[in-house]
Design a protein around this motif. Structure first.
Motif, PDB file in Angstrom:
ATOM      1  N   ASN A   2      13.882  -9.136   9.378  1.00 15.59           N
ATOM      2  CA  ASN A   2      14.975  -8.382   8.792  1.00 15.59           C
ATOM      3  C   ASN A   2      15.434  -9.026   7.497  1.00 15.59           C
ATOM      4  N   THR A 128      14.809   4.973   3.282  1.00 11.13           N
ATOM      5  CA  THR A 128      14.044   3.908   3.921  1.00 11.13           C
ATOM      6  C   THR A 128      12.545   4.179   3.780  1.00 11.13           C
ATOM      7  N   LYS A 130       8.488   2.105   5.004  1.00 12.40           N
ATOM      8  CA  LYS A 130       7.934   1.092   5.914  1.00 12.40           C
ATOM      9  C   LYS A 130       6.557   0.652   5.440  1.00 12.40           C
ATOM     10  N   THR A 131       6.175  -0.518   5.883  1.00 10.37           N
ATOM     11  CA  THR A 131       4.854  -1.055   5.584  1.00 10.37           C
ATOM     12  C   THR A 131       3.857  -0.469   6.573  1.00 10.37           C
ATOM     13  N   GLN A 134      -0.063  -4.274   6.555  1.00  9.30           N
ATOM     14  CA  GLN A 134       0.456  -5.584   6.219  1.00  9.30           C
ATOM     15  C   GLN A 134      -0.575  -6.382   5.426  1.00  9.30           C
ATOM     16  N   SER A 151       2.562   0.693   1.593  1.00  7.38           N
ATOM     17  CA  SER A 151       3.803   1.172   2.200  1.00  7.38           C
ATOM     18  C   SER A 151       3.970   2.662   1.967  1.00  7.38           C
ATOM     19  N   THR A 152       4.793   3.274   2.798  1.00  3.56           N
ATOM     20  CA  THR A 152       5.229   4.639   2.530  1.00  3.56           C
ATOM     21  C   THR A 152       6.163   4.610   1.326  1.00  3.56           C
ATOM     22  N   SER A 154       9.711   5.242  -0.711  1.00  2.29           N
ATOM     23  CA  SER A 154      11.148   5.448  -0.622  1.00  2.29           C
ATOM     24  C   SER A 154      11.476   6.727  -1.390  1.00  2.29           C
ATOM     25  N   VAL A 284      11.655  -3.900   2.740  1.00  2.00           N
ATOM     26  CA  VAL A 284      10.727  -4.372   3.762  1.00  2.00           C
ATOM     27  C   VAL A 284      10.263  -5.771   3.374  1.00  2.00           C
ATOM     28  N   SER A 286       7.306  -8.917   4.132  1.00  2.00           N
ATOM     29  CA  SER A 286       6.036  -9.369   4.712  1.00  2.00           C
ATOM     30  C   SER A 286       5.889 -10.863   4.432  1.00  2.00           C
TER      31      SER A 286
END
Length: 293
Positions: A2, A128, A130-131, A134, A151-152, A154, A284, A286
């Motif tokens: 987070n 939002t 997301k990955t 990775q 990633s998607t 935003s 996000v 990583s």
């Protein structure tokens, strides 16, 4: 993992005294807070600026008796919900209740200051993302395999998404510096702490390649890697307030090299009644290990 505002951005408090004309010094009230979509409501700093000639200590700049609220707004900017804050110390205010920040929504900061002054600022929280792929757990520094994250997307109304990517070192000690940054520290006297949170600056969505699913492919340049060992790569989709602040801050610093002080552009705060940042982002994180070749 987070992300938190402290591991993502340190924009204003550490450099605030540099961000206006010190030859015409005037005291301002300043605010700073970063909302992260899908995370707890953050703390809010309320402080006063000081002259660059004054000795800095927190008790002199923190504002302890302000009334701080963050408000969730409707599409027509009416107040839907209001969240109170409690003062901790040195001008840092903590949410009175546990609240999750919503993406694709407007929020307003309202600070009633002692003496009757009011600070107001608004931010629209990016969508939002997301990955979906990775990066590898470990990479050889400047190896043939690049650091790549998929990633998607935003979203932000009325414009493409702006990203601000940082590389945050877990163990930023001198013997872990990569060659370029080791030279900066040893030859030029640069401070190691300047590279603990390294950045490649602002990039826009259209600058990235996409895969067949329409996801964006983000490659982190080796020039952004300041330390060997564990590093967190933080991808932030930023709001207009953070974007305007970063762009105008960089423009001001660049201008100092070529123009007179009176011609340097002002920092864009987007804060009524004071200065600072009330910004938001979706993020996000990583983690990768960078190995010595």
């Amino acid at each position: 993992m987070n992300p938190t505002a402290s591991c993502i951005l340190v924009l204003f408090l550490v450099s605030g005294c540099e961000l206006y004309n010190q030859e015409q010094y005037q005291e301002y009230y300043a605010v700073e807070a970063y909302l992260i979509a899908g995370h707890q409501m953050p703390s809010v700093w309320v402080t006063k600026t000081t002259s660059i000639d004054d000795f800095f200590y927190w008790d002199s700049v923190g504002v302890s008796n302000a009334n701080v609220q963050v408000r969730l707004l409707s599409n027509d900017h009416a107040v839907s919900e209001s969240y109170g804050f409690m003062h901790g110390n040195h001008g840092k205010y903590y949410p009175a209740d546990s609240v999750i920040v919503k993406s694709n929504r407007w929020y307003q900061l309202k600070v009633d200051l002692p003496g009757g002054d009011v600070i107001v600022a608004e931010t629209f929280v990016p969508g939002t993302f997301k990955t979906v792929k990775q990066p590898k757990p470990a990479y050889l520094y400047q190896g043939e395999v690049p650091i790549e994250i998929v990633s998607t997307r935003s979203s932000f109304p009325g414009r493409q998404t702006y990203y601000y990517i940082t590389v945050n070192a877990e163990n930023p000690v001198e013997n872990k510096l990569t060659p370029f940054y080791r030279d900066l520290v040893n030859r030029n006297g640069e401070f190691i702490k300047a590279y603990i949170k390294n950045t490649i600056g602002i990039t826009n969505e259209e600058s990235y390649q996409t895969n067949k699913d329409g996801n964006i492919i983000i490659r982190v340049p080796w020039a952004a890697i300041a330390f060997y060992g564990q590093n967190d790569i933080v991808i932030n989709a930023i709001d207009d307030n953070i974007y305007d602040f970063l762009r105008s801050q960089n423009g001001q610093r660049d201008a100092r090299l070529s123009v007179s002080l009176g011609e340097i552009q002002n920092i864009r705060y987007n804060v009524d009644g004071g200065i600072g940042i009330f910004g938001s982002m979706a993020s996000v994180v990583s983690r990768v290990e960078i190995k010595k070749p």
